[in-house]
Scaffold this active site. Sequence first.
Site, PDB file in Angstrom:
ATOM      1  N   GLU A 234       7.800  -6.818  -7.577  1.00  0.00           N
ATOM      2  CA  GLU A 234       7.314  -8.115  -7.099  1.00  0.00           C
ATOM      3  C   GLU A 234       6.045  -8.430  -7.874  1.00  0.00           C
ATOM      4  O   GLU A 234       5.020  -7.771  -7.688  1.00  0.00           O
ATOM      5  CB  GLU A 234       7.034  -8.062  -5.603  1.00  0.00           C
ATOM      6  CG  GLU A 234       8.290  -7.743  -4.814  1.00  0.00           C
ATOM      7  CD  GLU A 234       8.208  -8.177  -3.363  1.00  0.00           C
ATOM      8  OE1 GLU A 234       9.280  -8.389  -2.786  1.00  0.00           O
ATOM      9  OE2 GLU A 234       7.111  -8.277  -2.821  1.00  0.00           O
ATOM     10  N   CYS A 269       0.194 -14.420  -4.827  1.00  0.00           N
ATOM     11  CA  CYS A 269       1.252 -14.436  -5.843  1.00  0.00           C
ATOM     12  C   CYS A 269       1.943 -15.783  -5.851  1.00  0.00           C
ATOM     13  O   CYS A 269       2.370 -16.258  -6.887  1.00  0.00           O
ATOM     14  CB  CYS A 269       2.244 -13.330  -5.586  1.00  0.00           C
ATOM     15  SG  CYS A 269       2.841 -13.314  -3.903  1.00  0.00           S
TER      16      CYS A 269
HETATM   17  P1  NAD Z   1      -2.000  -4.516 -11.018  1.00  0.00           P
HETATM   18  O1  NAD Z   1      -0.736  -4.583 -11.778  1.00  0.00           O
HETATM   19  O2  NAD Z   1      -3.275  -4.445 -11.762  1.00  0.00           O
HETATM   20  O3  NAD Z   1      -2.011  -3.266 -10.029  1.00  0.00           O
HETATM   21  C1  NAD Z   1      -0.995  -3.076  -9.058  1.00  0.00           C
HETATM   22  C2  NAD Z   1      -0.904  -1.618  -8.704  1.00  0.00           C
HETATM   23  O4  NAD Z   1      -0.454  -0.867  -9.851  1.00  0.00           O
HETATM   24  C3  NAD Z   1      -2.232  -0.982  -8.292  1.00  0.00           C
HETATM   25  O5  NAD Z   1      -2.013  -0.105  -7.211  1.00  0.00           O
HETATM   26  C4  NAD Z   1      -2.646  -0.223  -9.554  1.00  0.00           C
HETATM   27  O6  NAD Z   1      -3.492   0.875  -9.284  1.00  0.00           O
HETATM   28  C5  NAD Z   1      -1.306   0.231 -10.091  1.00  0.00           C
HETATM   29  N1  NAD Z   1      -1.279   0.494 -11.533  1.00  0.00           N
HETATM   30  C6  NAD Z   1      -2.019  -0.107 -12.508  1.00  0.00           C
HETATM   31  N2  NAD Z   1      -1.662   0.387 -13.727  1.00  0.00           N
HETATM   32  C7  NAD Z   1      -0.693   1.310 -13.514  1.00  0.00           C
HETATM   33  C8  NAD Z   1       0.065   2.165 -14.368  1.00  0.00           C
HETATM   34  N3  NAD Z   1      -0.091   2.159 -15.689  1.00  0.00           N
HETATM   35  N4  NAD Z   1       0.997   2.982 -13.813  1.00  0.00           N
HETATM   36  C9  NAD Z   1       1.190   2.990 -12.469  1.00  0.00           C
HETATM   37  N5  NAD Z   1       0.489   2.218 -11.605  1.00  0.00           N
HETATM   38  C10 NAD Z   1      -0.443   1.375 -12.122  1.00  0.00           C
HETATM   39  O7  NAD Z   1      -1.979  -5.793 -10.043  1.00  0.00           O
HETATM   40  P2  NAD Z   1      -3.047  -6.246  -8.965  1.00  0.00           P
HETATM   41  O8  NAD Z   1      -4.241  -6.796  -9.656  1.00  0.00           O
HETATM   42  O9  NAD Z   1      -3.250  -5.196  -7.940  1.00  0.00           O
HETATM   43  O10 NAD Z   1      -2.285  -7.435  -8.238  1.00  0.00           O
HETATM   44  C11 NAD Z   1      -2.301  -8.766  -8.699  1.00  0.00           C
HETATM   45  C12 NAD Z   1      -0.944  -9.157  -9.217  1.00  0.00           C
HETATM   46  O11 NAD Z   1       0.048  -8.899  -8.226  1.00  0.00           O
HETATM   47  C13 NAD Z   1      -0.818 -10.644  -9.496  1.00  0.00           C
HETATM   48  O12 NAD Z   1      -0.132 -10.836 -10.695  1.00  0.00           O
HETATM   49  C14 NAD Z   1      -0.008 -11.157  -8.312  1.00  0.00           C
HETATM   50  O13 NAD Z   1       0.686 -12.356  -8.574  1.00  0.00           O
HETATM   51  C15 NAD Z   1       0.908 -10.010  -8.059  1.00  0.00           C
HETATM   52  N6  NAD Z   1       1.446 -10.038  -6.700  1.00  0.00           N
HETATM   53  C16 NAD Z   1       2.770 -10.323  -6.529  1.00  0.00           C
HETATM   54  C17 NAD Z   1       3.318 -10.394  -5.248  1.00  0.00           C
HETATM   55  C18 NAD Z   1       4.756 -10.746  -5.031  1.00  0.00           C
HETATM   56  O14 NAD Z   1       5.215 -10.605  -3.915  1.00  0.00           O
HETATM   57  N7  NAD Z   1       5.497 -11.200  -6.018  1.00  0.00           N
HETATM   58  C19 NAD Z   1       2.493 -10.144  -4.149  1.00  0.00           C
HETATM   59  C20 NAD Z   1       1.153  -9.839  -4.354  1.00  0.00           C
HETATM   60  C21 NAD Z   1       0.653  -9.781  -5.639  1.00  0.00           C
END
Ligand code: NAD
Length: 463
Positions: A234, A269
Amino acid sequence: MEIEKKLFMQIINPATEEVIATLQEDTKASLQKKYTVLKNVQQAWYEKKLAERVAMLRLFSDELAKEQETLAAVLTSEVGKPLQQSRNEINGARTRIQWMLEHAEKYLAEEWMTLAEGMKEKITYEPLGVICNISAWNYPYLVGVNVFIPALLAGNAVLYKPSEYATLTGLEIKRLLIKAGIPEAVFQVAIGGKETGELLLQLPFDGYYFTGSYKTGRYIYEQAAAKMVPCQLEMGGKDPLYVAEDVTDIKAVAASTADGAFYNNGQSCCAVERIYVHEKVYDDYVTAFVQEVKSWHTGGPNKDSVYIGALTRKEQLQVLAQQVADAVEKGATVLTGGKRINRKGYYFEPTVLTNVTHDMEVMKEESFGPVIGIMKVKDDREALQKMQDTEYGLTASVYTSSQWRAEALLQQINTGTGYWNCCDRVSAAVPWSGRKHSGFGTTLSHIGLRAFTRPKAWHLKGG
Ligand code: NAD
């Protein structure tokens, strides 16, 4: 014996820049241990009656209500959203949980498909096993319950990795699940950021469920591919909204759509990220929109009157400033806002841009902040073409007096969700899913309840 270095993570309040907690991060060894505990206990969890799991999760929801004020304060302290929005989030999570608990029996129990004499056929929905949920910070309760509630209901054990920006909330969730009677071993929390996430990708989980950015999601999908287990993503959006000329109350439309763009500081999101307005109502709409935005209070998120609090991540200030600079350089007009607020904490002025084009980053890249571009269009055709011009596919919205017109437009747009006269909303009763760079797989609805199961087909001859 390999000795691992202990790492510590600081939790910073984005509204004050103060360090509010220091937590020890998980290591490769501690994660392996948590995984083993989960693996050992999962079958016994599945063997409990579904009704028992439902009852425990109902108690969890009751605990969320009882402790709402404390939980909201913790959430606000680590993500910077206004306290009332933190309360709203907890209430919203309870509404989702209630729907899932009410429908669990119907969608997770065995289903008899054929009762012919001599050959009966049924489907059972078996848990995947131990699932890994790597989560985001913007709505940790909402995106959290989308995954761990149905996963636990179906009989899975869960390794939950909250975002490093919402870890205190992750720990509160664990505390309340245990209080509600969920065996401690069945739900484990992984502490840390990117490196912790990377370590989780090395463990043999039976499914990966990710919420976060496209960049990270794509990487996780690549890493999970060789494991041959379900992987659901997501991710972000660049959600478009169109205001047609036949709307009756332009002020109300402006207020509703401004809220869709700026609620939670635009860090949703499904926040509205681009607005297209029919030329016949464009001027009135823009005037009403800017008036609405200027009426909001920005400031410390603990104050009741505040609608725009602090951004969660410091780095986003730079992203937003860059999007505004790029737009202005290419000819955009800043009607209000446009820069970081000069005070302690991560505050950015709610910003409205006009004279925008699709050559500008602000109309192409996810802003994930309080910045919106509004563009004039001459008809539905141009609106549709602009709305379709994106790599993302999460939601799209049309404001018009005609349901038929809205549906005719929305069915041509490749998104998981279509909104008529509303936006930036999620309901437990219908699927939540992205397309293209917004991801794939489903949470919520009966499809999301079954997303943490594998169907088994039974062919029963005789009897
Ligand atoms: P992010 O991708 O920076 O981090 C998400 C998670 O992934 C965190 O727990 C982080 O620690 C982990 N992570 C980061 N790098 C990683 C790696 N290399 N390997 C494994 N895990 C890793 O995103 P964010 O800043 O936490 O969230 C914002 C984003 O999420 C926005 O793009 C938003 O639109 C999206 N979002 C989508 C939904 C949906 O339902 N579609 C809901 C909420 C947020």
